[in-house]
Design an enzyme around this catalytic site. Structure first.
Site, PDB file in Angstrom:
ATOM      1  N   HIS A   1       0.809  -1.220   0.000  1.00 59.73           N
ATOM      2  CA  HIS A   1       0.000   0.000   0.000  1.00 59.73           C
ATOM      3  C   HIS A   1       0.836   1.260   0.000  1.00 59.73           C
ATOM      4  O   HIS A   1       0.438   2.271  -0.560  1.00 59.73           O
ATOM      5  CB  HIS A   1      -0.945   0.007   1.215  1.00 59.73           C
ATOM      6  CG  HIS A   1      -2.153  -0.829   0.990  1.00 59.73           C
ATOM      7  ND1 HIS A   1      -2.163  -2.165   1.257  1.00 59.73           N
ATOM      8  CD2 HIS A   1      -3.367  -0.521   0.511  1.00 59.73           C
ATOM      9  CE1 HIS A   1      -3.356  -2.659   0.942  1.00 59.73           C
ATOM     10  NE2 HIS A   1      -4.110  -1.679   0.490  1.00 59.73           N
ATOM     11  N   GLY A   2       1.968   1.236   0.637  1.00 64.87           N
ATOM     12  CA  GLY A   2       2.768   2.451   0.646  1.00 64.87           C
ATOM     13  C   GLY A   2       4.099   2.239   1.303  1.00 64.87           C
ATOM     14  O   GLY A   2       4.274   1.325   2.117  1.00 64.87           O
TER      15      GLY A   2
END
Lengths: 343, 467
Positions: free
Chosen positions: B324-325
């Site tokens: 996701h990040g």
């Protein structure tokens, strides 16, 4: 063929649903408070002032009425708002004329530069106002002017898109519902609903004083007091500049459109030049050609008092006292000019 | 170009019109590929080379994997594909993160490493299209898919604009066969597609974007807000991120459907989940199934005993978080979900036999939602200190802050929750709801006009674009 008609029918149903819903939203979305207020007292108004903070902060309708011959039961109102542009004036004039009664005879409009440019921000009150004044006629006028203008195509396209975007936002009331919802949940008033725009005498005039100035105005005043050269610099500058040169084609057409709009409703426009620090082009020549009636206060020889430091709150606005004196002068000039005009 | 912008509507109408006017299959595919590349170039044309490069590598590697006679060379070609894709993802997404983390680690043990961060721009959608291309090579390797000999088909599979920047993560086995046949205008289910588009539009433009200012205000400094405010702002973020992401997915699926293609379902009423496992069956389905098929199962899945299963679950969720990040917040977020999944697995096996049938679903749904919200704090907070303030307020009912939010937000949440339930019910109906076309068109016009009024004047980008 049947399929074609059935699809057209579906399109009509969609448009009908869309239009009905838009009309309902339109009825629910309030106009700016000053316009709603004007509508409620339209029967008592014979003079309306339109313009930027120069009007909003400096023209006191109460003093104006005291200084002129006035039919009983009638009065002037100030519909000025900070940062107004000529295009916004055009829209407001249209709305005022639509709401006016036969009593309205004069509209004093601040002579402002005619521009097609707009700044970017859309989320603040200025941005909201910009969406508001992109009514159908103003938008059509501006879009046509953008196409007519002699700018490079890239600039034209960008401007065209921006005006179109604002027009679409105005037409579809984009964001109105979300703002209403957010403010209702927070228990706040809607944009344009701040009653402070009426001022103490409820005439739409709020003088620029320490108590009424916003943060920007106070900062501007502080800078001005530290360095008033901007005001002094205007003196030689304005004496040399002559009549400011010819009007731009955009300016001429805008003025003409506004004059025609007013004429249709039997209202006369009086254009007013604020004691600016620069000479705005076109206005004097338009007046000389008989196309407009003009009261020009940016005449440093005739009105040196408007350029005195003690009358100024900041470089661009007068103090309350200065504003009151200017209103008196404006009332006299107005009286003189309107009496000289054929009825 | 954001789906809720007017220029996207203009772009889509043009693509749609020309697509259906073209008669040939190849012409349509070329047109869609051109449109997809234009759509991506509207973000940053320089990164088109990444999509093209990734497509070319997997086109080539896919054929080599298939054609190789020895297992060794098959593995080598697969490795090449994975290194290329993960290398690209690692460089653009994680390089600065790892450099920064290494510098912090070295600093903490007394070194002063002066490692420079490279300030690399994250290409939009890179996590999505690299996962798609990897799944293509992996499926060929596992002999689940024949490689396509058409570079055009593969390019369109990777670059198809509705799902290009934020999913759903489409599988080649689902999409490539669709490119073999000419879509027919008459085959499109217009009502569901149009309805889904409008739902997505409303979710993103009218709900998510309108919640954003309140949520942003809270997360700017969670310590300044009261416990009550945390109980409003944190569920509001849960609603915001769901409406944002599922809104995008809905519009992507609807756009694809209007062009005659089918994309997989990505959300299925996630906040109605009865437990955390159920949540992951309903949330970002295309990612969770991807992680299951290409990470969890290859790691051994549940085949190697209890401890190995728990380890595999944990690893999958940690990497899912990192996907996701590039931030430790996301890793911890994934880790928390991993722990919850592991605990749930143990609990389900040892669950006592008693139950309270009437209230159990309500309690289960509420508890799952509460836990998901706790995790979202880590997902949204700017740093661990802020996250901890949020968790203290939301989970332990303690906060030094005094700022409050109006309770009327709860009313809005109740309405949204009812809509969430209703949408899930409608989706699972055996007979799809049929409305006469004229009534549908009229209602569509009404809702469209109302959604314009309730959208924000600026168009904040989709949250998942940053992933």
């Amino acid at each position: 063929m049947n399929l074609f008609f059935s699809r057209c029918g579906l399109g009509v149903c969609f448009v009908l649903g869309f239009a009905l819903s838009s009309v309902a939203v339109d009825a629910l979305v309030p106009e700016r408070l000053k316009l709603e207020w004007f509508e409620s007292i339209a029967d008592e108004v014979d003079v309306v002032f339109l313009g930027s903070s120069h009007v909003f902060r400096q023209i006191d309708p109460v003093i104006f009425d005291q200084e002129r011959q006035l039919e009983p039961g009638l009065r002037a109102v100030n519909l000025g708002a900070p940062g107004m542009t000529l295009a916004e004036e055009m829209y407001l004039l249209e709305r005022v004329l639509a709401k006016s009664t036969a009593h309205l005879r004069w509209c004093v409009v601040e002579a402002l530069p005619a521009e097609l440019q707009m700044k970017n921000a859309e989320v603040n009150d200025f941005g909201k106002r910009r969406v508001e004044w992109h009514g159908f006629h103003v938008s059509m006028f501006l879009l046509a002017e953008v196409l007519r203008s002699d700018q490079v195509w890239a600039e034209k396209w960008s401007l065209f898109q921006r005006h179109l975007r604002h027009a679409v936002m105005h037409f579809f009331h984009i964001g109105e519902g979300s703002e209403w919802l957010a403010k209702t949940i927070r228990g706040e008033g809607l944009a344009f609903s701040n009653p402070s725009v009426f001022g103490q005498g409820r005439r739409g005039y709020v003088p620029l004083e320490m108590s009424t100035a916003d943060e920007n105005a106070l900062k501007q005043r502080e800078e001005f007091l530290q360095d008033p050269r901007l005001l002094w610099g205007a003196r030689p500058h304005l004496s040399k500049e002559g009549d400011g040169g010819p009007p731009s084609p955009l300016q001429s057409r805008m003025v003409q459109a506004m004059e025609e709009m007013a004429q249709e409703r039997g209202v006369r426009l009086i254009w007013w030049l604020h004691p600016n620090l620069d000479r705005l082009s076109g206005w004097r020549q338009l007046a000389k050609a008989g196309q407009i009636q003009l009261i020009a206060f940016d005449d440093i020889e005739r009105y040196p008092q408007f350029y005195k430091l003690r009358w100024h709150f900041d470089p661009y606005h007068l103090t309350r006292k200065g504003a009151e004196k200017m209103t008196v002068l404006l009332a006299h000039e107005f009286q003189e000019l309107t009496q000289a005009l054929p009825q | 170009m954001i789906f809720t912008e007017f220029r996207f509507l203009g772009f889509f109408l043009l693509v749609f019109g020309v697509h259906w006017l073209l008669r040939g299959l190849r012409a349509r595919k070329i047109w869609l590929l051109m449109a997809s590349y234009v759509f991506y170039a509207a973000w940053d044309w320089r990164f088109l080379s990444l999509i093209m490069g990734s497509t070319l590598v997997d086109y080539w590697a896919g054929m080599r994997i298939h054609d190789a006679s020895h297992e060794k060379s098959r593995k080598a070609w697969l490795r090449l594909s994975l290194v290329a894709n993960l290398g690209m993802l690692g460089f653009f997404k994680y390089c600065d993160f790892f450099l920064h983390s290494a510098a912090s680690l070295l600093q903490s043990v007394g070194f002063d490493p002066h490692l420079p961060t490279l300030g690399i721009i994250l290409p939009v959608g890179i996590s999505f299209f690299t996962f798609q291309t990897m799944s293509y090579s992996l499926d060929i390797y596992y002999r689940r898919l024949e490689p396509t000999r058409s570079l055009l088909d593969l390019s369109l599979f990777v670059g198809f604009f509705p799902q290009l920047v934020a999913g759903p993560i489409v599988r080649a086995s689902d999409f490539l066969p669709q490119l073999k046949r000419l879509p027919r205008f008459a085959d499109v289910s217009w009502q569901p597609a149009l309805f889904l588009f409008l739902c997505g539009f409303i979710k993103k433009a009218c709900i998510s974007d309108n919640l954003a200012p309140m949520v942003d205000g809270y997360f700017a400094d969670p310590s300044a807000w009261s416990v009550g405010a945390a109980w409003i702002a944190i569920p509001a973020y849960a609603v915001q991120i769901y409406c944002d992401f599922s809104g995008y997915s809905d519009m992507a699926i609807a756009c694809a459907a209007m062009l005659g293609y089918r994309l997989c379902l990505n959300f299925d009423g996630p906040y109605l989940a009865m437990d955390i496992r159920d949540f992951w069956r309903r949330w970002h389905i295309s990612l969770s199934t991807w992680l299951r098929d290409y990470l969890y199962i290859p790691l051994g899945g549940s085949r190697g005993g209890e401890w190995a299963t728990q380890r595999n679950l944990m690893l999958t969720m940690l990497l899912g978080g990192l996907w996701h990040g590039a931030s430790w917040n996301f890793v911890v977020w994934g880790g928390l979900h991993g722990v919850a999944l592991a605990l749930h697995r143990t609990w389900s096996k040892k669950k006592p036999s008693f139950s309270l049938p009437a209230i159990e679903p309500v309690v289960s749904i509420a508890f799952t939602f509460w836990f998901v919200c706790v995790c979202w704090i880590l997902f949204r907070a700017q740093n661990f200190a802020d996250a901890w303030h949020g968790i203290q307020a939301f989970a332990f009912l303690q906060s030094p802050g005094t700022q409050t939010l109006p309770l009327s937000w709860f009313l809005l949440f109740a309405v949204l929750y009812l809509a969430h339930m209703l949408a899930a019910k409608l989706r699972h109906r055996e007979q799809p709801l049929r409305v006469p076309n004229w009534a549908f068109a009229f209602a569509y016009g009404v809702l469209f006009a109302l959604s314009f009024a309730f959208m924000r004047v600026d168009h904040p980008p989709f949250i998942y674009f940053q992933f």
